[in-house]
Design a protein around this motif. Structure first.
Motif, short mmCIF file in Angstrom:
data_model
loop_
_atom_site.label_atom_id
_atom_site.label_comp_id
_atom_site.label_asym_id
_atom_site.label_seq_id
_atom_site.Cartn_x
_atom_site.Cartn_y
_atom_site.Cartn_z
N UNK A 28 0.89 -1.32 0.16
CA UNK A 28 0.07 0.06 -0.05
C UNK A 28 0.78 1.04 0.11
N UNK A 29 1.81 1.31 0.81
CA UNK A 29 2.66 2.38 0.74
C UNK A 29 3.34 2.58 -0.77
N UNK A 30 3.97 1.63 -1.35
CA UNK A 30 4.46 1.60 -2.57
C UNK A 30 3.42 2.08 -3.72
N UNK A 208 -0.79 -0.41 14.60
CA UNK A 208 -1.34 -1.53 15.32
C UNK A 208 -1.99 -2.58 14.59
N UNK A 209 -2.87 -3.40 14.58
CA UNK A 209 -3.19 -4.47 13.91
C UNK A 209 -3.65 -3.89 12.73
N UNK A 210 -3.31 -4.92 11.46
CA UNK A 210 -3.38 -4.59 10.11
C UNK A 210 -3.98 -5.59 9.37
N UNK A 239 -4.31 0.04 3.55
CA UNK A 239 -4.23 1.33 2.81
C UNK A 239 -4.52 2.40 4.12
N UNK A 240 -5.42 2.15 4.83
CA UNK A 240 -5.60 3.14 6.04
C UNK A 240 -4.47 3.47 6.88
N UNK A 241 -3.54 2.38 6.93
CA UNK A 241 -2.29 2.51 7.78
C UNK A 241 -1.25 3.26 6.80
N UNK A 242 -1.02 3.02 5.54
CA UNK A 242 -0.22 3.68 4.58
C UNK A 242 -0.70 5.27 4.61
N UNK A 243 -1.88 5.32 4.36
CA UNK A 243 -2.34 6.81 4.47
C UNK A 243 -2.13 7.51 5.60
N UNK A 255 7.81 10.43 15.46
CA UNK A 255 6.99 9.11 15.82
C UNK A 255 5.60 9.36 15.28
N UNK A 256 5.31 8.50 14.26
CA UNK A 256 4.00 8.37 13.66
C UNK A 256 3.10 7.17 14.06
N UNK A 257 1.98 7.57 14.50
CA UNK A 257 1.40 6.53 15.06
C UNK A 257 0.03 6.78 13.98
N UNK A 258 -0.66 5.60 13.71
CA UNK A 258 -1.67 5.43 12.57
C UNK A 258 -3.16 5.59 13.03
N UNK A 259 -3.38 5.58 14.43
CA UNK A 259 -4.86 5.70 14.95
C UNK A 259 -5.00 6.35 16.37
N UNK A 260 -6.08 6.67 16.50
CA UNK A 260 -6.10 7.10 18.02
C UNK A 260 -5.64 6.39 19.00
N UNK A 261 -6.11 5.10 19.02
CA UNK A 261 -5.42 3.87 19.81
C UNK A 261 -3.87 4.12 20.00
N UNK A 262 -3.07 4.31 18.75
CA UNK A 262 -1.80 4.50 18.86
C UNK A 262 -1.27 5.74 19.47
N UNK A 263 -2.10 6.88 19.22
CA UNK A 263 -1.77 8.09 19.95
C UNK A 263 -1.82 7.89 21.46
N UNK A 264 -2.75 7.42 21.94
CA UNK A 264 -2.95 7.32 23.33
C UNK A 264 -1.85 6.31 24.02
N UNK A 265 -1.40 5.28 23.35
CA UNK A 265 -0.25 4.43 23.92
C UNK A 265 0.91 5.15 23.76
#
Length: 330
Positions: A28-30, A208-210, A239-243, A255-265
Motif C-alpha cells: 500500500x505504501x508503494x 497497531x493491527x493491520x 491502505x488506511x495505515x499507509x495513508x 514518531x508516527x502513529x496510525x490511529x487514535x489508539x496508537x496516540x494514546x499508547x
C-alpha cells in the motif's frame, strides 16, 4: 521534530526504496507513494508477489511517462544483505543516492514466550529488528559518508515498529523485544545523525493491527488471552495505515502513529510496565514531559555544537589514534 504546515517529505520525482513491499502495508505504501509521483524500488523475497505489487504501483503512477519502477528480491534476515542491495538500487537510480528508505518488512508469530523454542524469538528478531538495522547501517553509511554531498533537502530513513513497543501484551513475547529494540535504535539514531553535516531525518511508524495476509497468519498462533485483550481494538486496512503514516511523515513527525489508539499508547509512554510506587511514579510521569522540554533541546544543542567544533565523525577516530601515537612518541 517541530510542527510545520508545509510538506516535510515531498516525494514527487524522488526515489523511494521500500522493504516488505510485496503485500500488506508495504504494498500500500508503494502504491500511494507512486500516486504522489515517486520512483519506487520494491524489496521482498517472493518474486511473483513483487511483480504483482510493482504492476499495481505502476498503474497508480501520477506521472506514468517519467516515473520509474524496479524490484529486488532479497531476504532481509540474512546478515550483510543490505550493502549489495543498496549498491544495486543506487546503480539503477543512475548512480544517484536513494532519497527515502522505508523499512516495512516484518512478521509476528504470537505465542507464550515460555512455551515456544527460543529460536522463534531469534527468527522474529532477525526480520523485525536486524532486517531494518542492516538496511539502516548500509544506507546511513552512504548518506553520511565524509564525501557525501551536503544539501538542504533531507534524506529520510523510516522504521516500522509497532504499538507493542509502547505497551507490551501477553502473547507477543517472541515479537515485542524486536519492535522495542527498533524503537531504541531509532531514538538513538535521531540523535546520532545530528553529529553529521548531511541532512538526514529519522522516523518511526507505530501501527497497531493491520488486516493483511500477515495478520491472518498471526491469528493462527495467537493465544486466546491475547485475542481477549485485543477484543474491540480497531483493525486497520493496509491502505488506511499507509495513508496515516504518509500523512504523519509529510507533517515532519518523528514518531508516527496510525490511529487514535496508537496516540494514546504513545502519550502514555511509561507503557504497561508495573510501577514501583503508583503514586510517586504517576506524579513523576506527569512532571517528566515538562523536564524533557528543556533537557532534549539541550542534548541536541550539544551534539550540534560538537559537530561544528570537531567536524565529521569519521575524523574522530583518526584524531584519537593520532593523539595516542603522539603520547607514545613523547
Amino acid at each position: 521534530m517541530g510542527i510545520s504546515w508545509s510538506n516535510q517529505m515531498p516525494v514527487e520525482g524522488k526515489t523511494v526504496l521500500i522493504t516488505g513491499a510485496s503485500e500488506g502495508m508495504g504494498k500500500s505504501v508503494a502504491r500511494q507513494l507512486s500516486e504522489k509521483g515517486a520512483n519506487v524500488i520494491l524489496v521482498s523475497r517472493n518474486v511473483s508477489r513483487l511483480e504483482a505489487a510493482m504492476a499495481e504501483a505502476k498503474a497508480a503512477a501520477r506521472n506514468p511517462k517519467t516515473q520509474r519502477f524496479y524490484f529486488i528480491s532479497a531476504d532481509v534476515t540474512k546478515p550483510d544483505y543490505a550493502p549489495a542491495l543498496v549498491a544495486e538500487a543506487v546503480a539503477w537510480n543512475d548512480n544517484r543516492p536513494i532519497d527515502i528508505v522505508w523499512c516495512v518488512a516484518g512478521m509476528s508469530t504470537p505465542d507464550f514466550w515460555l512455551e515456544v523454542p527460543l529460536s522463534q524469538t531469534r527468527s522474529q528478531m532477525d526480520i523485525n529488528f536486524w532486517g531494518a538495522a542492516e538496511m539502516a547501517h548500509a544506507i546511513l553509511r552512504v548518506w553520511c559518508a565524509p564525501d557525501a554531498p551536503v544539501v538542504p533537502e533531507p534524506k529520510h530513513l523510516i522504521f516500522t515498529s509497532s504499538v507493542v513497543a509502547f505497551f507490551p501484551i501477553v502473547g507477543y513475547g517472541p515479537y515485542t523485544p524486536a519492535k522495542s529494540a527498533l524503537r531504541g535504535l531509532a531514538d538513538t539514531l535521531v540523535q546520532e545523525v545530528e553529529a553529521y553535516p548531511q541532512n538526514v531525518k529519522i522516523h518511526v511508524v507505530y501501527p497497531a493491527s493491520i488486516s493483511s495476509p500477515g495478520y491472518e497468519r498471526e491469528n493462527k498462533t495467537k493465544p486466546g488471552i491475547t485475542k481477549m485483550i485485543e477484543e474491540g481494538d480497531p483493525v486497520q486496512t493496509p491502505d488506511a495505515v499507509a495513508t496515516s503514516s504518509i500523512r504523519g511523515l509529510e507533517k515532519g513527525h518523528y514518531a508516527v502513529t496510525t490511529a487514535f489508539f496508537g496516540y494514546i499508547l504513545r502519550w502514555s509512554s511509561l507503557g504497561g510496565s508495573p510501577r514501583n510506587n503508583w503514586f510517586v511514579d504517576t506524579i513523576m510521569a506527569c512532571l517528566m514531559p515538562l523536564i524533557w522540554i528543556f533537557a532534549l533541546p539541550d542534548i541536541f544543542s550539544k551534539i550540534r555544537k560538537y559537530r561544528k567544533a570537531h567536524g565529521h565523525p569519521a575524523n574522530y577516530r583518526a584524531k584519537a589514534i593520532e593523539g595516542d601515537d603522539q603520547k607514545v612518541i613523547t
